[in-house]
Design a protein around this motif. Sequence first.
Motif, PDB file in Angstrom:
ATOM      1  N   LYS A  97       0.853  -1.175   0.000  1.00 20.43           N
ATOM      2  CA  LYS A  97       0.000   0.000   0.000  1.00 20.43           C
ATOM      3  C   LYS A  97       0.890   1.226   0.000  1.00 20.43           C
ATOM      4  CE  LYS A  97      -3.606  -2.270   2.583  1.00 20.43           C
ATOM      5  NZ  LYS A  97      -4.306  -2.359   3.836  1.00 20.43           N
ATOM      6  N   SER A  98       0.400   2.254  -0.634  1.00 20.74           N
ATOM      7  CA  SER A  98       1.163   3.492  -0.621  1.00 20.74           C
ATOM      8  C   SER A  98       1.098   4.070   0.787  1.00 20.74           C
ATOM      9  CB  SER A  98       0.581   4.484  -1.629  1.00 20.74           C
ATOM     10  OG  SER A  98      -0.667   4.956  -1.174  1.00 20.74           O
ATOM     11  N   GLY A  99       1.968   4.997   1.051  1.00 18.55           N
ATOM     12  CA  GLY A  99       2.011   5.613   2.370  1.00 18.55           C
ATOM     13  C   GLY A  99       0.704   6.298   2.721  1.00 18.55           C
ATOM     14  N   GLU A 100       0.102   6.939   1.726  1.00 18.42           N
ATOM     15  CA  GLU A 100      -1.168   7.621   1.963  1.00 18.42           C
ATOM     16  C   GLU A 100      -2.279   6.631   2.274  1.00 18.42           C
ATOM     17  OE1 GLU A 100      -1.846   9.924  -1.523  1.00 18.42           O
ATOM     18  OE2 GLU A 100      -0.378  11.453  -0.981  1.00 18.42           O
ATOM     19  N   GLN A 101      -2.308   5.503   1.556  1.00 15.53           N
ATOM     20  CA  GLN A 101      -3.335   4.493   1.805  1.00 15.53           C
ATOM     21  C   GLN A 101      -3.171   3.890   3.189  1.00 15.53           C
ATOM     22  OE1 GLN A 101      -2.607   1.930  -1.532  1.00 15.53           O
ATOM     23  NE2 GLN A 101      -4.351   2.750  -2.687  1.00 15.53           N
ATOM     24  N   ALA A 102      -1.939   3.622   3.586  1.00 10.67           N
ATOM     25  CA  ALA A 102      -1.688   3.056   4.909  1.00 10.67           C
ATOM     26  C   ALA A 102      -2.098   4.040   5.998  1.00 10.67           C
ATOM     27  CB  ALA A 102      -0.215   2.684   5.044  1.00 10.67           C
ATOM     28  N   GLU A 103      -1.776   5.305   5.813  1.00 10.29           N
ATOM     29  CA  GLU A 103      -2.142   6.338   6.787  1.00 10.29           C
ATOM     30  C   GLU A 103      -3.659   6.480   6.858  1.00 10.29           C
ATOM     31  OE1 GLU A 103      -1.507   9.510   9.555  1.00 10.29           O
ATOM     32  OE2 GLU A 103      -0.314   7.816   8.878  1.00 10.29           O
ATOM     33  N   LEU A 104      -4.333   6.440   5.717  1.00 12.09           N
ATOM     34  CA  LEU A 104      -5.787   6.541   5.677  1.00 12.09           C
ATOM     35  C   LEU A 104      -6.424   5.369   6.424  1.00 12.09           C
ATOM     36  CD1 LEU A 104      -8.244   8.088   4.602  1.00 12.09           C
ATOM     37  CD2 LEU A 104      -8.097   6.714   2.537  1.00 12.09           C
ATOM     38  N   GLU A 105      -5.916   4.171   6.200  1.00 16.76           N
ATOM     39  CA  GLU A 105      -6.447   2.991   6.877  1.00 16.76           C
ATOM     40  C   GLU A 105      -6.216   3.080   8.383  1.00 16.76           C
ATOM     41  OE1 GLU A 105      -5.460  -1.714   6.933  1.00 16.76           O
ATOM     42  OE2 GLU A 105      -5.590  -0.748   4.972  1.00 16.76           O
ATOM     43  N   ARG A 106      -5.038   3.540   8.793  1.00 15.26           N
ATOM     44  CA  ARG A 106      -4.725   3.690  10.221  1.00 15.26           C
ATOM     45  C   ARG A 106      -5.672   4.698  10.863  1.00 15.26           C
ATOM     46  NH1 ARG A 106      -2.281   6.955  13.622  1.00 15.26           N
ATOM     47  NH2 ARG A 106      -1.724   8.453  12.025  1.00 15.26           N
ATOM     48  N   LEU A 107      -5.905   5.816  10.176  1.00 18.72           N
ATOM     49  CA  LEU A 107      -6.798   6.846  10.715  1.00 18.72           C
ATOM     50  C   LEU A 107      -8.248   6.365  10.787  1.00 18.72           C
ATOM     51  CD1 LEU A 107      -5.288  10.012   9.017  1.00 18.72           C
ATOM     52  CD2 LEU A 107      -5.150   9.372  11.426  1.00 18.72           C
TER      53      LEU A 107
END
Length: 151
Positions: A97-107
């Motif tokens: 996953k891209s960094g943005e996708q991973a951050e979005l999922e975490r949030l």
Amino acid sequence: MSTTMARRPLPTIVHDGTVGSGKQNEGARADRPRRRTFTPEYKQAILAEYDALTEPGARGALLRREGLYSSHIAEWRRAADAGALDGLSKNTSRARKSGEQAELERLRRKVEALEAELARKDAALDLVGKAHALLETLSESAGTKPPSKRR
């Protein structure tokens, strides 16, 4: 007479932490064994051959010859029984996953956890309010006056 031994420096041994053939300038992963992967066709062929064997010890000999464990057979059979040919070629590597996708999922997970916590606290406050109202009603029905606010 006091005798002292002359101190000689200890030899310095340099070790890079790798185990293997002793070749210099190889990466640390050069000597690591690679995990085997099996094609769906190979899995189906081994399952068919395994099921066809009936002589005592023949199945164990097949597993030893191929370097397999009985757990491989059980897992492959489970996948085959489920009818998932794709399940036979179990691919454990997930797409990154891209960094943005991973951050979005975490949030998103964090928001869900916070919403659940808020719902629990709202329920607790509602319960405390109902308990307070009940105690006031009981106090009034008993005919007692509420305590004065003066000290």
